[in-house]
Motif scaffolding. Structure first.
Motif, PDB file in Angstrom:
ATOM      1  N   PHE A  70       0.871  -1.171   0.000  1.00  0.00           N
ATOM      2  CA  PHE A  70       0.000   0.000   0.000  1.00  0.00           C
ATOM      3  C   PHE A  70       0.906   1.217   0.000  1.00  0.00           C
ATOM      4  O   PHE A  70       1.929   1.226   0.687  1.00  0.00           O
ATOM      5  CB  PHE A  70      -0.877   0.031   1.261  1.00  0.00           C
ATOM      6  CG  PHE A  70      -2.000  -0.963   1.244  1.00  0.00           C
ATOM      7  CD1 PHE A  70      -3.295  -0.553   0.986  1.00  0.00           C
ATOM      8  CD2 PHE A  70      -1.767  -2.306   1.492  1.00  0.00           C
ATOM      9  CE1 PHE A  70      -4.340  -1.460   0.960  1.00  0.00           C
ATOM     10  CE2 PHE A  70      -2.802  -3.223   1.472  1.00  0.00           C
ATOM     11  CZ  PHE A  70      -4.091  -2.799   1.203  1.00  0.00           C
ATOM     12  N   GLY A  71       0.541   2.234  -0.758  1.00  0.00           N
ATOM     13  CA  GLY A  71       1.380   3.423  -0.807  1.00  0.00           C
ATOM     14  C   GLY A  71       0.583   4.672  -1.104  1.00  0.00           C
ATOM     15  O   GLY A  71      -0.496   4.612  -1.692  1.00  0.00           O
ATOM     16  N   CYS A  72       1.123   5.792  -0.658  1.00  0.00           N
ATOM     17  CA  CYS A  72       0.538   7.080  -1.019  1.00  0.00           C
ATOM     18  C   CYS A  72       1.669   8.067  -1.251  1.00  0.00           C
ATOM     19  O   CYS A  72       2.781   7.884  -0.762  1.00  0.00           O
ATOM     20  CB  CYS A  72      -0.445   7.585   0.026  1.00  0.00           C
ATOM     21  SG  CYS A  72       0.284   8.064   1.590  1.00  0.00           S
ATOM     22  N   MET A  73       1.350   9.093  -2.039  1.00  0.00           N
ATOM     23  CA  MET A  73       2.322  10.126  -2.383  1.00  0.00           C
ATOM     24  C   MET A  73       1.660  11.478  -2.221  1.00  0.00           C
ATOM     25  O   MET A  73       0.522  11.674  -2.649  1.00  0.00           O
ATOM     26  CB  MET A  73       2.778   9.943  -3.832  1.00  0.00           C
ATOM     27  CG  MET A  73       3.683  11.039  -4.323  1.00  0.00           C
ATOM     28  SD  MET A  73       4.041  11.058  -6.121  1.00  0.00           S
ATOM     29  CE  MET A  73       3.457   9.568  -6.782  1.00  0.00           C
ATOM     30  N   ASN A  74       2.382  12.398  -1.606  1.00  0.00           N
ATOM     31  CA  ASN A  74       1.933  13.780  -1.517  1.00  0.00           C
ATOM     32  C   ASN A  74       2.188  14.415  -2.879  1.00  0.00           C
ATOM     33  O   ASN A  74       3.316  14.433  -3.358  1.00  0.00           O
ATOM     34  CB  ASN A  74       2.716  14.501  -0.412  1.00  0.00           C
ATOM     35  CG  ASN A  74       2.270  15.917  -0.200  1.00  0.00           C
ATOM     36  OD1 ASN A  74       2.039  16.665  -1.146  1.00  0.00           O
ATOM     37  ND2 ASN A  74       2.172  16.300   1.065  1.00  0.00           N
ATOM     38  N   LEU A  75       1.126  14.916  -3.508  1.00  0.00           N
ATOM     39  CA  LEU A  75       1.256  15.438  -4.866  1.00  0.00           C
ATOM     40  C   LEU A  75       1.982  16.770  -4.947  1.00  0.00           C
ATOM     41  O   LEU A  75       2.332  17.202  -6.042  1.00  0.00           O
ATOM     42  CB  LEU A  75      -0.120  15.561  -5.520  1.00  0.00           C
ATOM     43  CG  LEU A  75      -0.760  14.241  -5.921  1.00  0.00           C
ATOM     44  CD1 LEU A  75      -2.149  14.465  -6.493  1.00  0.00           C
ATOM     45  CD2 LEU A  75       0.104  13.478  -6.898  1.00  0.00           C
ATOM     46  N   THR A  76       2.232  17.422  -3.840  1.00  0.00           N
ATOM     47  CA  THR A  76       2.980  18.676  -3.899  1.00  0.00           C
ATOM     48  C   THR A  76       4.435  18.509  -3.463  1.00  0.00           C
ATOM     49  O   THR A  76       5.307  19.182  -3.994  1.00  0.00           O
ATOM     50  CB  THR A  76       2.313  19.783  -3.044  1.00  0.00           C
ATOM     51  OG1 THR A  76       2.171  19.314  -1.716  1.00  0.00           O
ATOM     52  CG2 THR A  76       0.971  20.154  -3.617  1.00  0.00           C
TER      53      THR A  76
END
Length: 183
Positions: free
Chosen positions: A41-47
């Motif tokens: 599972f992963g997430c990325m801060n778009l800024t």
């Protein structure tokens, strides 16, 4: 804070990619054992390009909820919006209720549109470098190298290679208007 979320399966049997071999000789990819699996599972801060990852055995609602707790623990005090697909683990009532209790907003990407999720590009790049055409001794070794590779990229590299910094990125106007994107 806008985060994009996705999951990727890592399999002990490697994804086969284009490779070279002598003319007339098929390339060999040696396989043995059973095809173990892990879900990242992963997430990325778009800024900022900051990433979080969590490895699980499955991609069920309870696994996604464990990841929501991980995200909440890291971004405690921030107003988090997660941009994600409509996988059943995400749309489960218990997952949506937990996100609401944690103060997270869930925004749904259109169905069957992985090209809209920059995490999908990041997963592919990681698999090309770490997993393609090679079987590891065990799945946990592969997962460790995969996560290490993704964490080893700079935040700017992640934003560039996933397409977020492109003027053609579908959220470019919104991000550049509401957030300070790196040059």
């Amino acid at each position: 804070m806008l985060l994009v979320e996705d999951e990727s399966d890592l399999l002990l049997f490697p994804p086969l990619r284009a490779t070279w071999s002598q003319r007339g000789q098929p390339a060999q990819v040696l396989l043995s054992g059973w095809n173990a699996k892990r879900v990242v599972f992963g997430c990325m801060n778009l800024t900022t390009g900051h990433r979080l990852f969590q490895v699980r055995l499955y991609q069920r609602a309870e696994d996604f909820q464990a990841f929501l707790h991980c995200v909440h623990g890291h971004y405690r005090g921030w107003h988090v919006t997660l941009l994600l697909d409509s996988d059943p683990s995400h749309t489960a009532e218990s997952s949506q209720c937990l996100a609401d209790r944690l103060g997270m907003r869930l925004l749904w990407l259109p169905k069957r549109a992985p090209e809209l999720n920059p995490m999908d590009t990041l997963w592919g790049q990681g698999k090309d470098v770490v997993s393609a055409n090679k079987q590891y001794a065990d799945i946990d070794e592969q997962v460790d190298l995969f996560i290490s590779y993704l964490y080893g990229l700079s935040n700017k590299e992640v934003l560039q290679t996933s397409g977020v910094l492109s003027r053609h990125f579908w959220l470019h106007r919104i991000l550049s208007k509401n957030f300070c994107l790196p040059a």
